[in-house]
Motif scaffolding. Structure first.
Motif, PDB file in Angstrom:
ATOM      1  N   ALA A   1      29.400  43.658  45.502  1.00  0.00           N
ATOM      2  CA  ALA A   1      30.039  42.549  45.413  1.00  0.00           C
ATOM      3  C   ALA A   1      31.209  43.064  46.051  1.00  0.00           C
ATOM      4  O   ALA A   1      32.301  41.706  46.301  1.00  0.00           O
ATOM      5  N   ALA A   2      32.048  44.456  46.553  1.00  0.00           N
ATOM      6  CA  ALA A   2      32.856  44.425  46.654  1.00  0.00           C
ATOM      7  C   ALA A   2      33.253  43.528  48.331  1.00  0.00           C
ATOM      8  O   ALA A   2      35.288  43.770  48.105  1.00  0.00           O
ATOM      9  N   GLU A   3      32.621  43.507  48.817  1.00  0.00           N
ATOM     10  CA  GLU A   3      32.752  42.941  50.409  1.00  0.00           C
ATOM     11  C   GLU A   3      33.014  41.158  50.218  1.00  0.00           C
ATOM     12  O   GLU A   3      34.181  41.281  50.924  1.00  0.00           O
ATOM     13  N   SER A   4      33.543  40.603  49.017  1.00  0.00           N
ATOM     14  CA  SER A   4      34.206  39.140  48.663  1.00  0.00           C
ATOM     15  C   SER A   4      35.752  39.696  47.854  1.00  0.00           C
ATOM     16  O   SER A   4      35.938  38.709  47.340  1.00  0.00           O
ATOM     17  N   VAL A   5      35.576  40.514  47.153  1.00  0.00           N
ATOM     18  CA  VAL A   5      37.302  41.350  46.494  1.00  0.00           C
ATOM     19  C   VAL A   5      38.177  41.636  47.960  1.00  0.00           C
ATOM     20  O   VAL A   5      37.861  42.977  48.643  1.00  0.00           O
ATOM     21  N   ARG A   6      39.090  40.867  47.348  1.00  0.00           N
ATOM     22  CA  ARG A   6      41.015  42.122  48.634  1.00  0.00           C
ATOM     23  C   ARG A   6      42.081  41.824  47.526  1.00  0.00           C
ATOM     24  O   ARG A   6      41.740  41.416  46.146  1.00  0.00           O
ATOM     25  N   VAL A   7      42.298  42.912  48.139  1.00  0.00           N
ATOM     26  CA  VAL A   7      43.618  42.924  46.790  1.00  0.00           C
ATOM     27  C   VAL A   7      45.082  42.283  47.366  1.00  0.00           C
ATOM     28  O   VAL A   7      45.404  42.277  48.599  1.00  0.00           O
ATOM     29  N   ALA A   8      45.823  42.306  47.012  1.00  0.00           N
ATOM     30  CA  ALA A   8      47.136  41.920  47.336  1.00  0.00           C
ATOM     31  C   ALA A   8      47.687  42.153  45.516  1.00  0.00           C
ATOM     32  O   ALA A   8      47.777  42.614  44.463  1.00  0.00           O
ATOM     33  N   GLN A   9      49.568  43.037  46.318  1.00  0.00           N
ATOM     34  CA  GLN A   9      49.872  43.310  45.402  1.00  0.00           C
ATOM     35  C   GLN A   9      50.910  42.531  44.426  1.00  0.00           C
ATOM     36  O   GLN A   9      51.289  41.574  44.313  1.00  0.00           O
ATOM     37  N   LEU A  10      50.695  42.166  43.113  1.00  0.00           N
ATOM     38  CA  LEU A  10      51.270  41.376  42.641  1.00  0.00           C
ATOM     39  C   LEU A  10      51.553  42.162  40.936  1.00  0.00           C
ATOM     40  O   LEU A  10      50.695  42.815  40.248  1.00  0.00           O
ATOM     41  N   ASP A  11      53.234  41.923  41.259  1.00  0.00           N
ATOM     42  CA  ASP A  11      54.150  42.262  39.465  1.00  0.00           C
ATOM     43  C   ASP A  11      54.487  40.563  39.545  1.00  0.00           C
ATOM     44  O   ASP A  11      54.906  40.174  39.663  1.00  0.00           O
TER      45      ASP A  11
ATOM     46  N   ARG B   1      33.939  29.102  46.358  1.00  0.00           N
ATOM     47  CA  ARG B   1      35.518  28.565  45.766  1.00  0.00           C
ATOM     48  C   ARG B   1      36.544  30.400  45.410  1.00  0.00           C
ATOM     49  O   ARG B   1      36.240  31.729  45.573  1.00  0.00           O
ATOM     50  N   VAL B   2      38.359  30.717  45.331  1.00  0.00           N
ATOM     51  CA  VAL B   2      38.844  31.558  44.932  1.00  0.00           C
ATOM     52  C   VAL B   2      39.711  31.465  43.624  1.00  0.00           C
ATOM     53  O   VAL B   2      39.486  30.816  43.451  1.00  0.00           O
ATOM     54  N   ALA B   3      38.799  32.923  43.087  1.00  0.00           N
ATOM     55  CA  ALA B   3      39.656  33.119  42.102  1.00  0.00           C
ATOM     56  C   ALA B   3      40.747  34.768  42.147  1.00  0.00           C
ATOM     57  O   ALA B   3      40.496  35.445  43.166  1.00  0.00           O
TER      58      ALA B   3
ATOM     59  N   GLU C   1      34.756  41.823  39.320  1.00  0.00           N
ATOM     60  CA  GLU C   1      32.981  42.399  39.301  1.00  0.00           C
ATOM     61  C   GLU C   1      32.924  41.203  39.189  1.00  0.00           C
ATOM     62  O   GLU C   1      31.431  40.873  39.666  1.00  0.00           O
ATOM     63  N   GLY C   2      32.183  40.279  37.604  1.00  0.00           N
ATOM     64  CA  GLY C   2      32.051  39.854  36.987  1.00  0.00           C
ATOM     65  C   GLY C   2      32.204  37.678  38.238  1.00  0.00           C
ATOM     66  O   GLY C   2      31.245  37.563  38.690  1.00  0.00           O
ATOM     67  N   LEU C   3      33.308  37.769  38.483  1.00  0.00           N
ATOM     68  CA  LEU C   3      33.442  36.955  38.947  1.00  0.00           C
ATOM     69  C   LEU C   3      32.946  37.171  40.992  1.00  0.00           C
ATOM     70  O   LEU C   3      32.337  35.842  41.237  1.00  0.00           O
ATOM     71  N   ALA C   4      32.822  38.248  41.172  1.00  0.00           N
ATOM     72  CA  ALA C   4      32.687  38.269  42.753  1.00  0.00           C
ATOM     73  C   ALA C   4      31.246  38.263  42.745  1.00  0.00           C
ATOM     74  O   ALA C   4      30.686  37.499  43.491  1.00  0.00           O
ATOM     75  N   ARG C   5      30.488  39.034  42.100  1.00  0.00           N
ATOM     76  CA  ARG C   5      28.721  38.574  41.782  1.00  0.00           C
ATOM     77  C   ARG C   5      28.331  37.117  41.481  1.00  0.00           C
ATOM     78  O   ARG C   5      27.246  36.748  41.840  1.00  0.00           O
ATOM     79  N   ALA C   6      29.631  36.501  40.749  1.00  0.00           N
ATOM     80  CA  ALA C   6      28.572  35.022  40.537  1.00  0.00           C
ATOM     81  C   ALA C   6      29.230  34.065  41.939  1.00  0.00           C
ATOM     82  O   ALA C   6      28.912  33.283  41.677  1.00  0.00           O
TER      83      ALA C   6
END
Ligand code: NAP
Length: 240
Positions: free
Chosen positions: A57-67, A11-13, A28-33
């Motif tokens: 769990a950093a490997e399941s995190v990606r960054v997006a620019q969002l204002d 699932r994606v958050a 971090e909590g969501l990625a660990r889950a």
């Protein structure tokens, strides 16, 4: 995990304001889950720097620019999530500002009030609207609005009027969206408690991870146990 075109995918958050404070702890909590997490950062470089500091769990995190005050940025971010991840299951409206701390309602700094509403209320609203198509398509879409006890009408006192109003408005938005999206997408407000962040200050009693606990819990509860239209602190309902 969920099935997509015959394959099991996470699932994606998406977490707005994910580069520091409670937002980063929620990432971090969501990625660990086990979720794939999009760390929304107003400044992309700040998001990348935050990702580099994330050990687990950093490997399941990606960054997006969002204002969240910029419709074009919102549109680009969600379009990128749809294109590259193919789904969005959880939206955490965490981005927030406290611009009139301690200021009186009797003599308000209305510019600060407007700027606060722009981020804390209209930003969350605009991001939610743009996210609704993929959240509905998820089949188990969830919106978690990061509110505050300072938005509780039952506890309402004076001072910090822009911030208080923004959270009262966000809570009302939670109720309206929960009503309109009943049976499709759950929508809840969370008060994280008083948390040691740039906003909360060093004297606050809770760590960012403790502040993010109810957010992560709501995002990961089994579908049939997930409430909607509630205001929660420490995983329990509190008065509006
Ligand atoms: P924080 O440390 O000050 O972090 C705020 C986050 O919001 C930052 O990532 C910031 O990004 C982001 N942000 C601000 N304006 C934005 C915009 N226009 N677009 C996108 N992101 C934006 O605050 P926090 O304590 O973690 O607070 C997180 C949430 O919890 C807020 O909604 C706050 O109201 C709520 N809350 C906090 C406490 C507490 O005690 N800390 C208590 C109750 C509720 P930049 O780094 O780019 O500025």
């Amino acid at each position: 995990m969920v099935e997509r075109r015959g394959q099991l995918v996470s699932r994606v958050a998406l977490v707005s304001g994910g580069n520091r404070g409670i937002g980063l702890a929620a990432v971090e909590g969501l990625a660990r889950a086990g979720l794939t997490v999009v760390l929304g950062a107003r400044d992309f470089a700040d998001g990348q720097a935050a990702l580099e500091r994330l050990a687990a769990a950093a490997e399941s995190v990606r960054v997006a620019q969002l204002d969240v005050t910029d419709e074009a940025s919102i549109d680009r971010c969600i379009a990128e999530v749809e294109r590259e991840l193919g789904r969005l299951d959880v939206l955490v409206n965490n981005a927030g500002v406290l611009l009139d701390s301690g200021g009186p309602a009797t003599d308000p700094d209305l510019e600060a009030v407007r700027a606060t509403l722009d981020v804390n209320l209209f930003g969350a609203w605009a991001l939610t609207r743009r996210s609704l198509a993929p959240l509905r398509a998820s089949g188990d879409g969830r919106v978690v609005n990061v509110s505050s006890g300072m938005g509780q009408l039952t506890e309402m006192g004076g001072r910090s009027p822009g911030y208080r109003l923004s959270k009262v408005g966000l809570n009302a938005l939670t109720r309206m969206l929960a009503a309109e999206l009943a049976g499709e997408v759950s929508v809840n407000s969370v008060c994280p408690g008083w948390v040691r962040t740039d906003m909360g200050g060093a004297g606050a009693g809770r760590s960012p991870a403790e502040g993010a606990d109810t957010i992560v819990w709501l995002a990961t509860l089994p579908s049939r146990e997930t409430p909607t239209g509630t205001f929660l602190r420490d995983r329990k309902p509190i008065p509006w």
